[in-house]
Design an enzyme around this catalytic site. Structure first.
Site, mmCIF file in Angstrom:
data_model
loop_
_atom_site.group_PDB
_atom_site.id
_atom_site.type_symbol
_atom_site.label_atom_id
_atom_site.label_comp_id
_atom_site.label_asym_id
_atom_site.label_seq_id
_atom_site.Cartn_x
_atom_site.Cartn_y
_atom_site.Cartn_z
ATOM 1 N N SER A 285 2.089 8.346 6.322
ATOM 2 C CA SER A 285 3.416 8.951 6.271
ATOM 3 C C SER A 285 4.408 8.058 6.985
ATOM 4 O O SER A 285 4.049 7.280 7.875
ATOM 5 C CB SER A 285 3.415 10.347 6.919
ATOM 6 O OG SER A 285 3.050 10.256 8.276
ATOM 7 N N ASP A 286 5.666 8.184 6.573
ATOM 8 C CA ASP A 286 6.744 7.457 7.214
ATOM 9 C C ASP A 286 7.060 8.116 8.556
ATOM 10 O O ASP A 286 6.980 9.338 8.686
ATOM 11 C CB ASP A 286 7.976 7.472 6.298
ATOM 12 C CG ASP A 286 9.117 6.673 6.881
ATOM 13 O OD1 ASP A 286 8.824 5.793 7.715
ATOM 14 O OD2 ASP A 286 10.266 6.923 6.508
ATOM 15 N N LYS A 287 7.413 7.314 9.547
ATOM 16 C CA LYS A 287 7.627 7.863 10.883
ATOM 17 C C LYS A 287 8.909 8.672 10.989
ATOM 18 O O LYS A 287 9.016 9.553 11.821
ATOM 19 C CB LYS A 287 7.647 6.741 11.917
ATOM 20 C CG LYS A 287 8.911 5.872 11.869
ATOM 21 C CD LYS A 287 8.941 4.860 12.968
ATOM 22 C CE LYS A 287 10.253 4.076 12.962
ATOM 23 N NZ LYS A 287 11.416 4.934 13.231
#
Length: 478
Positions: A285-287
């Protein structure tokens, strides 16, 4: 099967009351049929209760998608309400990227255009103005900002009518599909066995009746009850053979898994996602918004030759007032009070700037927004210009242009800078190069840089205010 079993139970009660079996009285002959009806009621009630609970969970999940806040103007003040709480007559504030929540009429705005491809099929964005004032729900604002008056909400809106005409059937999950296929095959097998048993029992019954009549016996209508008993036995075989509880148990398990995942802050819209997530070993996942607070703040800055962290140590009152005006007027965000705290609403970057000036000592953000002269023209942020600008009239005569946007672009357009005492000094190439190093240093630390600039346009005797404004707008468009 439930309907067939119910019909068989009713027929059994009627036949038992008219022709009670040998050894039974009419007072107790109804018990067998009533027991079947009781079993049907219990199974139906349990199934209906679980289906109702599952539907409630789906409604809760769907409601979370509709709980999108919408900015409205009520009682002369900007506030936020849920999308489901909008009423006809609400004045709604929309910005670039917002979805039009209701049908409405354009009131005012700046360079507003909407993507109406999903409603009208028009591929090009449609500009909105006082002449093209109708706005359709379900469309998206792709440029500019505007204020609209809600005229139709919910299922009365165009988007609501489209949704009401869509007959979307809920698909079974992969596991539910496999279990339904298994139950269907077992059901066919159970029906075959039930028919075989029924005809075998009926054949034996026919042989017994034929032998009894051949031996000189008499016909009794009570023997018809035996055929009904054979029928009930056959239906019972079918009902027992079909594993109706298995798909129901799987649905309950998936719904329970969905509830558990929501308690872990994992929103699952479809039951199939539970099965998919059950086999996941790695999650990428993107932060942004996942590991952070999804909220921007001003951490570093450079004003009049001084770098600072958080808030500047010293700031001239004239310079602070000018900076506050540049941020407060050139924005689409606003603040509201919630539970004894100030909450800014709007674009995250603009909210960060508004929260920053709100922390400055002796700064009255609300007074600046309320007492400021009306904005003559707004140029919303666009990816092509990489900046946002507003033109406001000055006291007396002339106009002032406030601009904020990409640091490198605005710095290249600047020819002067403000000093610590608020005076204006020339900006030479060496100083520009130093500022570029400051910008690169902030960017290398993962910070988003933003520059704020302004320019005054005085009205000369040979130039009217209207022509000056037209020239200014032409320059900004270029």
């Amino acid at each position: 099967m439930i309907l067939i079993l119910t019909a068989a139970a009713i027929i059994s009660i009627v036949v038992s009351m008219i022709f009670p079996p040998e050894g039974d009285s009419r007072a107790t002959a109804w018990i067998e049929g009533a027991a079947i009806l009781l079993a049907v009621v219990i199974v139906t009630a349990v199934t209906a209760g679980n289906n109702y609970s599952q539907e409630l969970q789906f409604q809760v999940l769907s409601a979370k998608q509709d709980e999108r806040p919408v900015r409205v103007i009520r009682g002369g003040k900007k506030t936020e309400v849920l999308m489901t709480e909008l009423l006809v007559g609400d004045v709604i504030s929309l910005e670039q990227g917002d979805q039009v929540p209701t049908d409405g009429i354009y009131i005012s705005g700046h360079s507003c255009s909407c993507d109406e491809s999903n409603m009208t099929g028009e591929a090009e964005p449609q500009s909105k103005s006082s002449k093209k004032c109708f706005m359709l729900s379900g469309c998206r604002v792709v440029h500019g900002a505007c204020v609209m008056l809600a005229t139709a909400v919910g299922m009365r809106s165009e988007w609501g009518k489209v949704l009401s005409e869509m007959d979307v059937e809920r698909e079974d999950t992969p596991l539910q599909g496999k279990l339904s296929g298994l139950a269907r095959n077992i059901g066919f097998l159970g029906i075959g066995v039930a028919l075989l048993v029924f005809f075998i029992l009926l054949a034996y019954w026919g042989i017994d009746v034929y032998q009894d009549l051949s031996a000189g016996g008499t016909w009794h209508w009570i023997r018809i009850f035996d055929i009904m008993k054979f029928f009930i036995i056959s239906v019972t075989i079918v009902v027992v053979a079909v594993p109706e509880g298995l798909p129901l148990a799987v649905t309950i398990a998936l719904a329970y898994s969905t509830k558990r995942m929501m308690s872990d802050k994992n929103l699952v819209r479809h039951l199939a996602a539970c099965e998919t997530m059950g086999g996941v070993t790695q999650i990428c996942s993107d932060k942004t918004g996942t590991l952070t607070q999804n909220r921007m703040t001003v951490t570093q800055g450079w004003i009049a030759g001084e770098s600072f962290n958080g808030l500047p140590s010293r700031l001239d009152p004239t310079l602070k007032l000018l900076l506050t005006h540049a941020i407060a007027r050139n924005t689409t965000g606003y603040l509201k009070n919630e539970a004894d705290k100030v909450v800014f609403t709007g674009n995250p970057t603009e909210c960060a700037l508004l929260a920053w000036i709100n922390r400055l000592p002796d700064t009255d953000y609300e007074r600046i927004r309320a007492d400021g002269r009306p904005i003559a023209k707004m140029f919303p942020f666009s990816s092509a210009r990489k900046r946002m600008s507003v033109v406001v009239p000055l006291e007396g005569s002339g106009y002032r242009l406030f601009c904020k946007g990409a640091s490198e672009i605005l710095l290249a357009r600047c020819s002067a800078q403000l000093t610590q005492d608020g005076s204006i000094a020339p900006l030479n190439p060496d100083q520009k190069q130093d500022l570029i190093h400051v910008i690169e240093g902030m960017a290398s630390n993962g910070l988003r840089t933003l520059a704020i600039a302004y320019r005054d346009f005085p009205v000369r005797s040979s130039l009217t205010a209207i022509s000056l404004l037209n020239r200014l707008l032409t320059q900004m468009l270029i």
